[in-house]
Design a protein around this motif. Structure first.
Motif, PDB file in Angstrom:
ATOM      1  N   CYS A   1       0.846  -1.192   0.000  1.00  0.00           N
ATOM      2  CA  CYS A   1       0.000   0.000   0.000  1.00  0.00           C
ATOM      3  C   CYS A   1       0.883   1.244   0.000  1.00  0.00           C
ATOM      4  O   CYS A   1       1.868   1.327   0.727  1.00  0.00           O
TER       5      CYS A   1
ATOM      6  N   HIS B   1      -7.383   1.572   2.659  1.00  0.00           N
ATOM      7  CA  HIS B   1      -7.072   2.929   2.215  1.00  0.00           C
ATOM      8  C   HIS B   1      -7.767   3.272   0.909  1.00  0.00           C
ATOM      9  O   HIS B   1      -8.087   4.433   0.652  1.00  0.00           O
TER      10      HIS B   1
ATOM     11  N   CYS C   1      -4.090  -0.666  -0.252  1.00  0.00           N
ATOM     12  CA  CYS C   1      -4.815  -1.773   0.360  1.00  0.00           C
ATOM     13  C   CYS C   1      -6.295  -1.412   0.385  1.00  0.00           C
ATOM     14  O   CYS C   1      -6.672  -0.252   0.202  1.00  0.00           O
TER      15      CYS C   1
ATOM     16  N   ASP D   1       0.407   3.061   3.826  1.00  0.00           N
ATOM     17  CA  ASP D   1       0.972   2.495   5.066  1.00  0.00           C
ATOM     18  C   ASP D   1       2.015   1.407   4.808  1.00  0.00           C
ATOM     19  O   ASP D   1       2.540   0.836   5.755  1.00  0.00           O
TER      20      ASP D   1
HETATM   21 ZN   LIG Z   1      -3.043   0.855   3.328  1.00  0.00          ZN
END
Ligand SMILES: [Zn+2]
Length: 139
Positions: free
Chosen positions: A101, A125, A122, A104
């Motif tokens: 991602c 998000h 991901c 993060d």
């Molecule tokens: Zn993420």
């Protein structure tokens, strides 16, 4: 059949920097997508809007055309957006960050990558971003 654009294969395989998942099959899919999308966008970018509206009118679904009009959104633009994301994903494969991602650095579900191999976020998000970019539903 899309014409495959030949690109220099300058990348050397660096196994240690690659994400643990098997990215080679995603790379193949993304390369194929890039080739066919870049053909389509260069050819259709001018006529995309009219085509979309014509198609909607033929189908008797004016709301589709209205929506496309108001959001300034055409198939060609969608292609261009996806092409950009596909190219970003190919760059992440080169960098060894594919499947992570962008926000993060957490792993993206492989099932999600199977469905959307260029997915930059991901699922958590992605949903947050979609919610942020969309007007809040009035309940
Ligand atoms: Zn993420």
């Amino acid at each position: 059949m899309p014409v495959v654009i030949s690109r220099p294969r300058s990348l050397s395989f660096k196994a240690e920097s690659w994400f643990y998942m098997d990215v080679s099959r995603y790379k193949q899919r993304l390369s194929d997508l890039e080739a066919s999308l870049s053909n389509r966008t260069t050819r259709d970018v001018e006529s995309g809007r009219e085509q979309l509206i014509d198609t909607a009118a033929d189908a008797g679904d004016a709301s589709v055309a209205d929506e496309s009009e108001s959001e300034d959104f055409t198939e060609a633009q969608l292609d261009a957006t996806i092409l950009q994301q596909v190219q970003d994903a190919l760059r992440r494969i080169e960098n060894g960050t594919y499947g992570q991602c962008l926000i993060d650095r957490g792993p993206i579900d492989p099932k999600r990558l199977d469905a959307v191999p260029w997915a930059p976020y991901c699922i958590r998000h992605q949903k947050l971003r979609e919610a942020a970019s969309r007007p809040k539903p009035t309940l």
